[in-house]
Design a protein around this motif. Structure first.
Motif, short mmCIF file in Angstrom:
data_model
loop_
_atom_site.label_atom_id
_atom_site.label_comp_id
_atom_site.label_asym_id
_atom_site.label_seq_id
_atom_site.Cartn_x
_atom_site.Cartn_y
_atom_site.Cartn_z
N MET A 202 23.79 29.59 -65.70
CA MET A 202 25.22 29.31 -65.79
C MET A 202 25.56 28.14 -64.88
N ASP A 203 26.75 27.56 -65.13
CA ASP A 203 27.19 26.37 -64.41
C ASP A 203 28.09 26.69 -63.23
N GLY A 204 28.70 27.84 -63.27
CA GLY A 204 29.62 28.20 -62.19
C GLY A 204 30.11 29.61 -62.36
N LEU A 205 31.10 29.96 -61.59
CA LEU A 205 31.57 31.34 -61.59
C LEU A 205 32.99 31.41 -61.04
N SER A 206 33.56 32.59 -61.21
CA SER A 206 34.86 32.88 -60.61
C SER A 206 34.66 33.98 -59.58
N PHE A 207 34.99 33.69 -58.33
CA PHE A 207 34.74 34.61 -57.22
C PHE A 207 35.77 34.40 -56.13
N PRO A 208 36.11 35.44 -55.39
CA PRO A 208 36.88 35.25 -54.15
C PRO A 208 35.96 34.61 -53.10
N TRP A 209 36.54 34.01 -52.08
CA TRP A 209 35.73 33.44 -51.00
C TRP A 209 34.86 34.50 -50.34
N GLU A 210 35.37 35.70 -50.23
CA GLU A 210 34.61 36.81 -49.62
C GLU A 210 33.26 36.97 -50.30
N ALA A 211 33.27 37.04 -51.64
CA ALA A 211 32.04 37.26 -52.38
C ALA A 211 31.12 36.05 -52.32
N MET A 212 31.70 34.86 -52.19
CA MET A 212 30.86 33.65 -52.06
C MET A 212 29.98 33.75 -50.82
#
Length: 339
Positions: A202-212
């Motif tokens: 995959m090219d990217g994702l949707s995440f909160p900063w916490e999960a990053m």
């Protein structure tokens, strides 16, 4: 001989009393976060420790992190079916199972994890979404902070920049919005993202900063767009059978460690990690763009508002006639919970 038998009976009786006094119930908790993460240590281990202390050791919580007892998309059912005594998972992993709960994930509802925790727990406490959890004994509900868009090689500033990109979606609701903007949404549990991104799946994702930070995704990404288009809803819940097996005194210990107090504690941990996750990306020299008010932004407002309306209409078509009313209530709670 008689005295020897008497002494043996006394000793046996004493041993029986010790066994009773030292008896404990072990509760198995399943979740998806890494064992060494602050989420595990500051929320789940802290909860377990408090329950053990308040029960004088009669309740022992055995934690199974990183999907070791149950996969994230099966965790709620694991609690409902008694495979796990307690499960913590994101409702978005089971598409369509918690439709009213997922209203809090819509754009513009949650501005921070503590606020989202307050909104979601309030909706449960006031009966608006409680019916979705009747097959388990809910401990507390909370949310992540706002989730943003993160990519490895492509800089995103507008919805058009998502065209053709393979983006991990956190939930069905968020996936529909990504799809409407031309992205190719991919579904997978959070622990699998690092490998998928590393391998170019995959090219990217949707995440909160916490999960990053927690899942080390900052290591693999270079571009970030702070457009808060969803927040993840999370439930910590207990097998009803496991709860019913407890004595009234032990049930009271569980009840004393349920509800808004622990919801807000969890929200505060996620808020702290959001700050740390962003600081980590800044320290790496990553590119970060910010959309301050997406629902009034000329580029982002239309797709986000349309996605919200599509979701609410679909719920009403399923017979959930109070969908719009719960959305409006969530917005009203947003203002109260921010105070």
């Amino acid at each position: 001989m008689k005295h020897a038998i008497s002494r043996l009976l006394i000793a046996t009786s004493a041993l029986g009393l010790c066994a009773t006094a030292g008896a404990e119930t072990t509760l198995r908790m399943a979740h998806l976060w890494p064992a060494g993460s602050a989420v595990n240590q500051d929320i789940y281990q802290a909860w377990a420790k408090q329950v053990e202390e308040e029960s004088n050791g009669q309740l022992h919580v055995e934690i199974y992190p990183s999907q070791t007892l149950s996969k994230a998309d099966q965790a709620y059912e694991a609690a409902a079916n008694g495979i796990a005594d307690i499960s913590v998972t994101l409702q978005g992993y089971t598409a369509g199972r918690f439709p009213l709960t997922e209203i809090v994930q819509l754009p513009g509802v949650v501005n921070s994890a503590p606020q989202g925790a307050c909104i979601l727990q309030s909706l449960y406490d006031q009966g608006d979404i409680a019916g979705e959890y009747e097959d388990t004994h809910v401990l507390f509900l909370f949310t992540t902070g706002p989730a943003y868009l993160h990519t490895r090689d492509t800089e995103i500033k507008s919805p058009e920049d998502l065209e053709g990109l393979r983006i991990r979606r956190p939930s069905e609701v968020a996936g529909e919005m990504l799809d409407s903007m031309g992205a190719q949404p991919l579904g997978m549990p959070a622990p699998d993202i690092y490998t998928a991104l590393q391998r170019g799946v995959m090219d990217g994702l949707s995440f909160p900063w916490e999960a990053m930070k927690v899942f080390r995704i900052n290591e693999l990404t270079n571009y970030h767009l702070q457009v808060p288009y969803y927040a993840g809803a999370i439930v910590a819940t207990m097998s009803q059978a496991a709860y019913d097996r407890l004595s009234p005194e032990m049930q009271a210990v569980i009840d004393d460690n349920s509800g808004m107090a622990w919801s807000l504690k969890a929200g505060q941990v996620f808020d702290m990690l959001d700050k740390a996750g962003r600081e980590e990306a800044v320290a790496q020299g990553d590119t970060i763009h910010i959309v301050e008010d997406p629902l009034d932004d000329p580029d982002w407002a239309e797709p986000l508002k349309q996605g919200t309306e599509n979701y609410l209409k679909r719920l009403e078509e399923r017979g959930l006639d109070d969908a719009h009313a719960i959305y409006e209530k969530a917005l009203a709670l947003r203002d109260q919970c921010e105070a």
